[in-house]
Motif scaffolding. Sequence first.
Motif, PDB file in Angstrom:
ATOM      1  N   ARG A  51      38.257 116.845  37.449  1.00  0.00           N
ATOM      2  CA  ARG A  51      39.197 116.278  36.480  1.00  0.00           C
ATOM      3  C   ARG A  51      40.421 117.196  36.431  1.00  0.00           C
ATOM      4  NH1 ARG A  51      37.038 114.097  31.007  1.00  0.00           N
ATOM      5  NH2 ARG A  51      36.599 112.407  32.419  1.00  0.00           N
ATOM      6  N   PRO A  52      41.450 116.881  37.250  1.00  0.00           N
ATOM      7  CA  PRO A  52      42.634 117.732  37.265  1.00  0.00           C
ATOM      8  C   PRO A  52      43.394 117.677  35.944  1.00  0.00           C
ATOM      9  CG  PRO A  52      42.902 115.842  38.725  1.00  0.00           C
ATOM     10  CD  PRO A  52      41.522 115.776  38.175  1.00  0.00           C
ATOM     11  N   GLY A  58      47.162 116.674  37.236  1.00  0.00           N
ATOM     12  CA  GLY A  58      46.484 115.569  36.572  1.00  0.00           C
ATOM     13  C   GLY A  58      47.380 114.361  36.346  1.00  0.00           C
ATOM     14  N   GLU A  59      48.692 114.594  36.283  1.00  0.00           N
ATOM     15  CA  GLU A  59      49.637 113.485  36.139  1.00  0.00           C
ATOM     16  C   GLU A  59      49.828 112.741  37.462  1.00  0.00           C
ATOM     17  OE1 GLU A  59      53.227 115.125  34.530  1.00  0.00           O
ATOM     18  OE2 GLU A  59      52.201 115.895  32.747  1.00  0.00           O
ATOM     19  N   GLN A  60      49.519 113.406  38.573  1.00  0.00           N
ATOM     20  CA  GLN A  60      49.730 112.819  39.897  1.00  0.00           C
ATOM     21  C   GLN A  60      48.477 112.179  40.486  1.00  0.00           C
ATOM     22  OE1 GLN A  60      52.819 112.722  41.369  1.00  0.00           O
ATOM     23  NE2 GLN A  60      53.491 113.539  39.410  1.00  0.00           N
ATOM     24  N   ILE A  61      47.304 112.736  40.191  1.00  0.00           N
ATOM     25  CA  ILE A  61      46.060 112.230  40.789  1.00  0.00           C
ATOM     26  C   ILE A  61      44.997 112.022  39.721  1.00  0.00           C
ATOM     27  CG2 ILE A  61      46.527 113.380  42.992  1.00  0.00           C
ATOM     28  CD1 ILE A  61      44.407 115.471  42.239  1.00  0.00           C
ATOM     29  N   GLY A  62      44.011 111.220  40.038  1.00  0.00           N
ATOM     30  CA  GLY A  62      42.914 110.958  39.112  1.00  0.00           C
ATOM     31  C   GLY A  62      41.729 111.868  39.380  1.00  0.00           C
ATOM     32  N   GLY A  63      40.643 111.625  38.658  1.00  0.00           N
ATOM     33  CA  GLY A  63      39.422 112.392  38.836  1.00  0.00           C
ATOM     34  C   GLY A  63      38.710 111.969  40.103  1.00  0.00           C
ATOM     35  N   GLY A  64      37.709 112.748  40.480  1.00  0.00           N
ATOM     36  CA  GLY A  64      36.973 112.440  41.696  1.00  0.00           C
ATOM     37  C   GLY A  64      35.519 112.841  41.590  1.00  0.00           C
ATOM     38  N   GLU A  94      29.572 129.493  47.048  1.00  0.00           N
ATOM     39  CA  GLU A  94      29.531 128.042  46.851  1.00  0.00           C
ATOM     40  C   GLU A  94      30.637 127.348  47.639  1.00  0.00           C
ATOM     41  OE1 GLU A  94      29.019 124.951  43.122  1.00  0.00           O
ATOM     42  OE2 GLU A  94      29.559 127.026  42.722  1.00  0.00           O
ATOM     43  N   VAL A  95      30.323 126.158  48.145  1.00  0.00           N
ATOM     44  CA  VAL A  95      31.303 125.304  48.816  1.00  0.00           C
ATOM     45  C   VAL A  95      30.981 123.850  48.460  1.00  0.00           C
ATOM     46  CG1 VAL A  95      29.989 125.114  50.980  1.00  0.00           C
ATOM     47  CG2 VAL A  95      32.465 124.760  51.007  1.00  0.00           C
ATOM     48  N   GLY A  96      32.011 123.037  48.350  1.00  0.00           N
ATOM     49  CA  GLY A  96      31.794 121.637  48.005  1.00  0.00           C
ATOM     50  C   GLY A  96      32.915 120.767  48.539  1.00  0.00           C
ATOM     51  N   GLU A  97      32.825 119.492  48.239  1.00  0.00           N
ATOM     52  CA  GLU A  97      33.908 118.564  48.571  1.00  0.00           C
ATOM     53  C   GLU A  97      33.887 117.442  47.554  1.00  0.00           C
ATOM     54  OE1 GLU A  97      36.093 116.510  52.291  1.00  0.00           O
ATOM     55  OE2 GLU A  97      33.905 116.397  52.345  1.00  0.00           O
ATOM     56  N   SER A  98      35.072 117.072  47.096  1.00  0.00           N
ATOM     57  CA  SER A  98      35.207 116.008  46.115  1.00  0.00           C
ATOM     58  C   SER A  98      36.371 115.118  46.516  1.00  0.00           C
ATOM     59  CB  SER A  98      35.453 116.613  44.734  1.00  0.00           C
ATOM     60  OG  SER A  98      35.593 115.613  43.766  1.00  0.00           O
ATOM     61  N   GLU A  99      36.116 113.827  46.598  1.00  0.00           N
ATOM     62  CA  GLU A  99      37.158 112.858  46.942  1.00  0.00           C
ATOM     63  C   GLU A  99      37.801 112.361  45.655  1.00  0.00           C
ATOM     64  OE1 GLU A  99      37.103 108.386  48.562  1.00  0.00           O
ATOM     65  OE2 GLU A  99      36.183 109.819  49.951  1.00  0.00           O
ATOM     66  N   TYR A 100      39.134 112.452  45.560  1.00  0.00           N
ATOM     67  CA  TYR A 100      39.810 112.004  44.341  1.00  0.00           C
ATOM     68  C   TYR A 100      40.706 110.795  44.572  1.00  0.00           C
ATOM     69  CZ  TYR A 100      43.672 114.922  46.046  1.00  0.00           C
ATOM     70  OH  TYR A 100      44.663 115.489  46.802  1.00  0.00           O
ATOM     71  N   GLY A 101      40.639 110.208  45.734  1.00  0.00           N
ATOM     72  CA  GLY A 101      41.409 108.998  45.992  1.00  0.00           C
ATOM     73  C   GLY A 101      41.249 108.565  47.433  1.00  0.00           C
ATOM     74  N   HIS A 102      41.351 107.261  47.655  1.00  0.00           N
ATOM     75  CA  HIS A 102      41.291 106.752  49.023  1.00  0.00           C
ATOM     76  C   HIS A 102      41.973 105.382  49.093  1.00  0.00           C
ATOM     77  CE1 HIS A 102      37.755 104.834  47.227  1.00  0.00           C
ATOM     78  NE2 HIS A 102      38.000 103.853  48.073  1.00  0.00           N
ATOM     79  N   ALA A 142      41.151 114.599  49.230  1.00  0.00           N
ATOM     80  CA  ALA A 142      39.984 115.371  48.816  1.00  0.00           C
ATOM     81  C   ALA A 142      40.356 116.814  48.503  1.00  0.00           C
ATOM     82  CB  ALA A 142      38.912 115.332  49.902  1.00  0.00           C
ATOM     83  N   VAL A 143      39.442 117.479  47.826  1.00  0.00           N
ATOM     84  CA  VAL A 143      39.569 118.904  47.535  1.00  0.00           C
ATOM     85  C   VAL A 143      38.256 119.577  47.932  1.00  0.00           C
ATOM     86  CG1 VAL A 143      38.871 118.605  45.116  1.00  0.00           C
ATOM     87  CG2 VAL A 143      40.148 120.640  45.788  1.00  0.00           C
TER      88      VAL A 143
END
Length: 182
Positions: free
Chosen positions: A40-41, A46-52, A74-82, A106-107
């Motif tokens: 949740r940016p 946060g004004e430019q992209i949504g949550g993922g 720790e390492v991860g990946e989260s998609e916030y738009g497609h 993604a981040v």
Amino acid sequence: MRFLVGMMLVVSIGSGPMSSPGFTQARARAGVSLSAVHTRPTGALGEQIGGGFGISAALLVPLNRSGGLSLRAEVGESEYGHETRRTALSATVGERVEVKVRTVNAVVPVSIGLQGTLPAGPVSVYLHGGVGAQVFYTQSRIEPSGGGLALVSTVNQSDVALTGVLGGGIAGPLRAGPLKAT
């Protein structure tokens, strides 16, 4: 930040091996944890992209006998738009060969730090903190229109930001009891 460091030291000291006669405690072993992640940016991002949503994996290496204090990587990946759209493969071929162009935003967070764990029966409460980075990227790939593996892909944009990490949760075993030989 002082609270987190202080808590980790208390957990490490408070959960050490017992000193009663005849008591033996096995040394804690390294472990892996998997987590579902929701991003949740905030602020301008946060004004430019949504949550993922995504997944994260952590490697825990105990720093003391009880495992109350561990090194956590720790390492991860989260998609916030497609976005997915169908298009012709090329102008030369025309519309005879159609493909899907899928673009993913993604981040990838990576971090290293300490984790303090306090056993509470069959579950444990933990806090962790550390330093890391977040790699943001946008990748486009061409896939067959009927599905399948990507034919070609490219990273359109990427950026890296340094971060501080603070988290916690409740953990428990996936399987309780000793392993049985077959």
